[in-house]
Design a protein around this motif. Structure first.
Motif, PDB file in Angstrom:
ATOM      1  N   GLY A   1       7.113  -5.722 -98.060  1.00 36.93           N
ATOM      2  CA  GLY A   1       7.500  -4.338 -97.859  1.00 36.93           C
ATOM      3  C   GLY A   1       8.551  -3.901 -98.867  1.00 36.93           C
ATOM      4  N   ARG A   2       8.746  -2.597 -98.976  1.00 33.98           N
ATOM      5  CA  ARG A   2       9.670  -2.037 -99.960  1.00 33.98           C
ATOM      6  C   ARG A   2      11.082  -2.584 -99.811  1.00 33.98           C
ATOM      7  NH1 ARG A   2       9.310   2.992 -98.504  1.00 33.98           N
ATOM      8  NH2 ARG A   2      11.331   3.131 -97.478  1.00 33.98           N
ATOM      9  N   ASP A   3      11.497  -2.869 -98.584  1.00 34.90           N
ATOM     10  CA  ASP A   3      12.867  -3.310 -98.328  1.00 34.90           C
ATOM     11  C   ASP A   3      12.972  -4.806 -98.037  1.00 34.90           C
ATOM     12  OD1 ASP A   3      13.738  -0.705 -98.643  1.00 34.90           O
ATOM     13  OD2 ASP A   3      13.577  -0.241 -96.507  1.00 34.90           O
ATOM     14  N   ALA A   4      11.975  -5.589 -98.424  1.00 33.30           N
ATOM     15  CA  ALA A   4      12.002  -7.022 -98.133  1.00 33.30           C
ATOM     16  C   ALA A   4      13.255  -7.688 -98.712  1.00 33.30           C
ATOM     17  CB  ALA A   4      10.744  -7.693 -98.680  1.00 33.30           C
ATOM     18  N   ALA A   5      13.666  -7.268 -99.918  1.00 32.81           N
ATOM     19  CA  ALA A   5      14.830  -7.892-100.560  1.00 32.81           C
ATOM     20  C   ALA A   5      16.113  -7.664 -99.778  1.00 32.81           C
ATOM     21  CB  ALA A   5      14.976  -7.355-101.983  1.00 32.81           C
ATOM     22  N   LYS A   6      16.169  -6.584 -98.997  1.00 31.29           N
ATOM     23  CA  LYS A   6      17.399  -6.264 -98.252  1.00 31.29           C
ATOM     24  C   LYS A   6      17.641  -7.209 -97.085  1.00 31.29           C
ATOM     25  CE  LYS A   6      17.293  -1.364 -99.516  1.00 31.29           C
ATOM     26  NZ  LYS A   6      17.247   0.042 -99.040  1.00 31.29           N
ATOM     27  N   LEU A   7      16.657  -8.071 -96.779  1.00 31.74           N
ATOM     28  CA  LEU A   7      16.855  -9.067 -95.718  1.00 31.74           C
ATOM     29  C   LEU A   7      17.556 -10.318 -96.233  1.00 31.74           C
ATOM     30  CD1 LEU A   7      13.472  -8.817 -93.793  1.00 31.74           C
ATOM     31  CD2 LEU A   7      15.743  -8.505 -92.792  1.00 31.74           C
ATOM     32  N   ILE A   8      17.720 -10.430 -97.545  1.00 35.23           N
ATOM     33  CA  ILE A   8      18.304 -11.647 -98.105  1.00 35.23           C
ATOM     34  C   ILE A   8      19.719 -11.875 -97.584  1.00 35.23           C
ATOM     35  CG2 ILE A   8      19.139 -12.707-100.244  1.00 35.23           C
ATOM     36  CD1 ILE A   8      16.713 -11.592-101.671  1.00 35.23           C
ATOM     37  N   HIS A   9      20.525 -10.805 -97.492  1.00 30.80           N
ATOM     38  CA  HIS A   9      21.912 -10.992 -97.050  1.00 30.80           C
ATOM     39  C   HIS A   9      21.975 -11.482 -95.611  1.00 30.80           C
ATOM     40  CE1 HIS A   9      21.421  -7.083 -95.059  1.00 30.80           C
ATOM     41  NE2 HIS A   9      22.537  -7.361 -94.388  1.00 30.80           N
ATOM     42  N   ARG A  10      21.002 -11.104 -94.789  1.00 30.26           N
ATOM     43  CA  ARG A  10      20.936 -11.600 -93.411  1.00 30.26           C
ATOM     44  C   ARG A  10      20.560 -13.082 -93.383  1.00 30.26           C
ATOM     45  NH1 ARG A  10      22.676  -8.281 -89.052  1.00 30.26           N
ATOM     46  NH2 ARG A  10      21.918  -6.147 -89.333  1.00 30.26           N
ATOM     47  N   LEU A  11      19.536 -13.435 -94.152  1.00 31.27           N
ATOM     48  CA  LEU A  11      18.998 -14.786 -94.118  1.00 31.27           C
ATOM     49  C   LEU A  11      19.882 -15.789 -94.846  1.00 31.27           C
ATOM     50  CD1 LEU A  11      15.292 -13.741 -94.752  1.00 31.27           C
ATOM     51  CD2 LEU A  11      16.174 -14.769 -92.645  1.00 31.27           C
ATOM     52  N   ALA A  12      20.667 -15.316 -95.799  1.00 34.47           N
ATOM     53  CA  ALA A  12      21.533 -16.216 -96.552  1.00 34.47           C
ATOM     54  C   ALA A  12      22.713 -16.713 -95.734  1.00 34.47           C
ATOM     55  CB  ALA A  12      22.036 -15.524 -97.814  1.00 34.47           C
ATOM     56  N   ASP A  13      23.012 -16.044 -94.631  1.00 39.40           N
ATOM     57  CA  ASP A  13      24.188 -16.395 -93.829  1.00 39.40           C
ATOM     58  C   ASP A  13      23.891 -17.355 -92.685  1.00 39.40           C
ATOM     59  OD1 ASP A  13      25.784 -14.798 -95.381  1.00 39.40           O
ATOM     60  OD2 ASP A  13      25.549 -13.023 -94.099  1.00 39.40           O
ATOM     61  N   VAL A  14      22.641 -17.840 -92.551  1.00 46.05           N
ATOM     62  CA  VAL A  14      22.285 -18.721 -91.431  1.00 46.05           C
ATOM     63  C   VAL A  14      21.932 -20.104 -91.979  1.00 46.05           C
ATOM     64  CG1 VAL A  14      21.490 -16.829 -89.970  1.00 46.05           C
ATOM     65  CG2 VAL A  14      19.874 -17.943 -91.509  1.00 46.05           C
ATOM     66  N   ASP A  15      22.126 -21.134 -91.126  1.00 52.44           N
ATOM     67  CA  ASP A  15      21.915 -22.504 -91.601  1.00 52.44           C
ATOM     68  C   ASP A  15      20.511 -23.035 -91.312  1.00 52.44           C
ATOM     69  OD1 ASP A  15      21.987 -22.835 -88.883  1.00 52.44           O
ATOM     70  OD2 ASP A  15      23.789 -24.095 -88.857  1.00 52.44           O
ATOM     71  N   TRP A  16      19.631 -22.186 -90.727  1.00 51.85           N
ATOM     72  CA  TRP A  16      18.275 -22.659 -90.430  1.00 51.85           C
ATOM     73  C   TRP A  16      17.253 -22.145 -91.443  1.00 51.85           C
ATOM     74  CZ3 TRP A  16      16.384 -17.876 -89.509  1.00 51.85           C
ATOM     75  CH2 TRP A  16      17.190 -16.955 -88.830  1.00 51.85           C
ATOM     76  N   VAL A  17      17.726 -21.587 -92.555  1.00 50.42           N
ATOM     77  CA  VAL A  17      16.858 -21.204 -93.667  1.00 50.42           C
ATOM     78  C   VAL A  17      17.075 -22.185 -94.812  1.00 50.42           C
ATOM     79  CG1 VAL A  17      16.379 -19.459 -95.413  1.00 50.42           C
ATOM     80  CG2 VAL A  17      16.774 -18.772 -93.052  1.00 50.42           C
ATOM     81  N   ASP A  18      15.996 -22.825 -95.268  1.00 42.76           N
ATOM     82  CA  ASP A  18      16.107 -23.810 -96.339  1.00 42.76           C
ATOM     83  C   ASP A  18      16.026 -23.180 -97.728  1.00 42.76           C
ATOM     84  OD1 ASP A  18      16.462 -26.113 -94.825  1.00 42.76           O
ATOM     85  OD2 ASP A  18      14.312 -26.412 -94.530  1.00 42.76           O
ATOM     86  N   ALA A  19      15.215 -22.122 -97.876  1.00 40.46           N
ATOM     87  CA  ALA A  19      15.044 -21.530 -99.208  1.00 40.46           C
ATOM     88  C   ALA A  19      14.555 -20.101 -99.084  1.00 40.46           C
ATOM     89  CB  ALA A  19      14.057 -22.356-100.035  1.00 40.46           C
ATOM     90  N   LEU A  20      14.917 -19.290-100.083  1.00 40.26           N
ATOM     91  CA  LEU A  20      14.466 -17.909-100.193  1.00 40.26           C
ATOM     92  C   LEU A  20      13.912 -17.694-101.592  1.00 40.26           C
ATOM     93  CD1 LEU A  20      17.541 -16.117 -98.567  1.00 40.26           C
ATOM     94  CD2 LEU A  20      15.293 -16.364 -97.526  1.00 40.26           C
ATOM     95  N   GLN A  21      12.782 -17.008-101.683  1.00 40.45           N
ATOM     96  CA  GLN A  21      12.213 -16.699-103.003  1.00 40.45           C
ATOM     97  C   GLN A  21      11.672 -15.281-102.977  1.00 40.45           C
ATOM     98  OE1 GLN A  21       9.339 -19.529-104.432  1.00 40.45           O
ATOM     99  NE2 GLN A  21       8.713 -18.261-106.160  1.00 40.45           N
ATOM    100  N   LEU A  22      12.187 -14.433-103.889  1.00 39.27           N
ATOM    101  CA  LEU A  22      11.800 -13.025-103.932  1.00 39.27           C
ATOM    102  C   LEU A  22      10.848 -12.776-105.097  1.00 39.27           C
ATOM    103  CD1 LEU A  22      12.212 -10.130-102.827  1.00 39.27           C
ATOM    104  CD2 LEU A  22      14.101  -9.902-104.468  1.00 39.27           C
ATOM    105  N   ASN A  23       9.729 -12.128-104.788  1.00 33.57           N
ATOM    106  CA  ASN A  23       8.783 -11.687-105.813  1.00 33.57           C
ATOM    107  C   ASN A  23       8.903 -10.170-105.905  1.00 33.57           C
ATOM    108  OD1 ASN A  23       6.443 -10.802-107.214  1.00 33.57           O
ATOM    109  ND2 ASN A  23       5.332 -12.658-106.625  1.00 33.57           N
ATOM    110  N   HIS A  24       9.641  -9.678-106.923  1.00 37.21           N
ATOM    111  CA  HIS A  24       9.900  -8.239-107.043  1.00 37.21           C
ATOM    112  C   HIS A  24       8.598  -7.461-107.243  1.00 37.21           C
ATOM    113  CE1 HIS A  24      14.294  -8.198-107.019  1.00 37.21           C
ATOM    114  NE2 HIS A  24      14.255  -9.323-107.749  1.00 37.21           N
ATOM    115  N   GLY A  25       7.690  -8.021-108.026  1.00 40.50           N
ATOM    116  CA  GLY A  25       6.464  -7.297-108.335  1.00 40.50           C
ATOM    117  C   GLY A  25       5.625  -7.010-107.103  1.00 40.50           C
ATOM    118  N   LYS A  26       5.636  -7.934-106.132  1.00 44.03           N
ATOM    119  CA  LYS A  26       4.836  -7.767-104.916  1.00 44.03           C
ATOM    120  C   LYS A  26       5.661  -7.277-103.721  1.00 44.03           C
ATOM    121  CE  LYS A  26       1.380 -11.335-105.932  1.00 44.03           C
ATOM    122  NZ  LYS A  26       0.737 -12.586-105.428  1.00 44.03           N
TER     123      LYS A  26
END
Length: 311
Positions: free
Chosen positions: A232-257
């Motif tokens: 979705g258009r705002d998928a990248a805006k969830l990074i700050h939420r997910l970066a603050d928790v210890d149950w996420v191992d990795a995040l990868q953003l594809n800007h083009g998609k």
């Protein structure tokens, strides 16, 4: 329908199946596992062709190796090609039914009915040596169902079938399960299992790693590490939420998609919070793609845990 009590089968120093203990009620079950996982060994134990090295088992309330009448109640389609090239399908299926002690007259009608069910009526008088692989597979299925067994055991039944044949086979097996009769369906192709039943037994290295129904599959997925795609258009805006928790191992953003891939150690935590995050931050999210309902995700997750790759 089937009860195994600490069953092991050894081939010299090689373990075919290893300490299986399981109670399976009547129903349809996919026996899933890679080549060499022990599926065919387990089937041979269920029909009494093999005797357990250790432990005991019962099928339909009786011991396969001590009560050969059990074979009248079981239909088997083996993975191997066991047909005779100079014999017609009708002759062969009729003979197989006759071996169960059924009268000659009834054998012929049962054989014709089974061959019609699998779409072989027009070719049933031809020698089987003229058949394609798919036609031979249909004939094997016909002999497995012709004597109207209580339990149908199939080892890789889709081998050699074209797309039309695969669809026909799926519909036949769905109808079989709706009739209330038992089905054990062995395959290493997960999509084949999913098309027929949501109940599965996962076999690997001769051991049952997991078993369950559709609801239990979802529970397994929730408790095992997995990847989720947020689009979705705002998928990248969830990074700050997910970066603050210890149950996420990795995040990868594809800007083009406009796609965010999230590797989760504890998926239940994610599913419990994602909706409120999207609502509170007023985000435009079009799709949340998860492996729910996909047995392949369960298969891979459990194998990773079994190998010690995840906790």
């Amino acid at each position: 329908m089937i009860e195994l009590n600490h069953v092991s089968k050894m081939y010299g120093n090689v373990v075919g199946v290893n300490d299986l203990t399981l109670r399976i009620p009547r129903g349809a079950y996919g026996l899933i596992g890679p080549n060499g996982s022990g599926k065919t060994t387990l089937i041979n134990l269920l029909i009494g062709h093999f005797r357990p090295t250790l432990g005991s088992l019962q099928v339909l309330g009786t011991t396969p190796t001590s009560d050969r009448r059990l074979l009248r109640r079981i239909g088997l389609c083996p993975a191997s090609d066991v047909l005779y090239p100079n014999v017609s399908a009708l002759e062969w299926v009729r003979y197989q039914v006759r071996l169960h002690g059924i009268s000659r007259r009834e054998c012929k009608s049962l054989a014709e009915e089974a061959l019609e069910t699998v779409g072989m009526t027009s070719a049933m008088h031809r020698p089987m040596g003229t058949y394609s692989l798919g036609m031979r597979q249909r004939t094997k299925i016909a002999q497995a169902i012709a004597h109207q067994p209580e339990l149908l055991i199939l080892d890789e039944p889709y081998n050699g079938l074209d797309p039309v044949g695969r669809n026909d086979m799926t519909q036949l097996l769905k109808q079989w399960t709706r009739s209330g009769r038992g089905l054990i369906f062995a395959s290493h192709v997960l999509q084949e299992i999913e098309s027929v039943t949501a109940s599965f037994l996962l076999l690997h290295g001769g051991r049952i790693l997991a078993s369950g129904t559709a609801q239990e599959i979802e529970s397994i997925l929730t408790d095992t590490p997995q990847e989720v795609f947020i689009k979705g258009r705002d998928a990248a805006k969830l990074i700050h939420r997910l970066a603050d928790v210890d149950w996420v191992d990795a995040l990868q953003l594809n800007h083009g998609k406009n796609e965010l891939r999230v590797s989760l150690r504890e998926p239940a935590e994610f599913y419990g919070r994602i909706a409120s995050w999207i609502r509170d931050d007023n985000l435009a999210i079009d799709q949340l793609q998860t492996p729910d309902g996909n047995i392949e995700a369960v298969f891979e997750s459990i194998l990773r845990r079994h190998r010690g790759e995840t906790s």
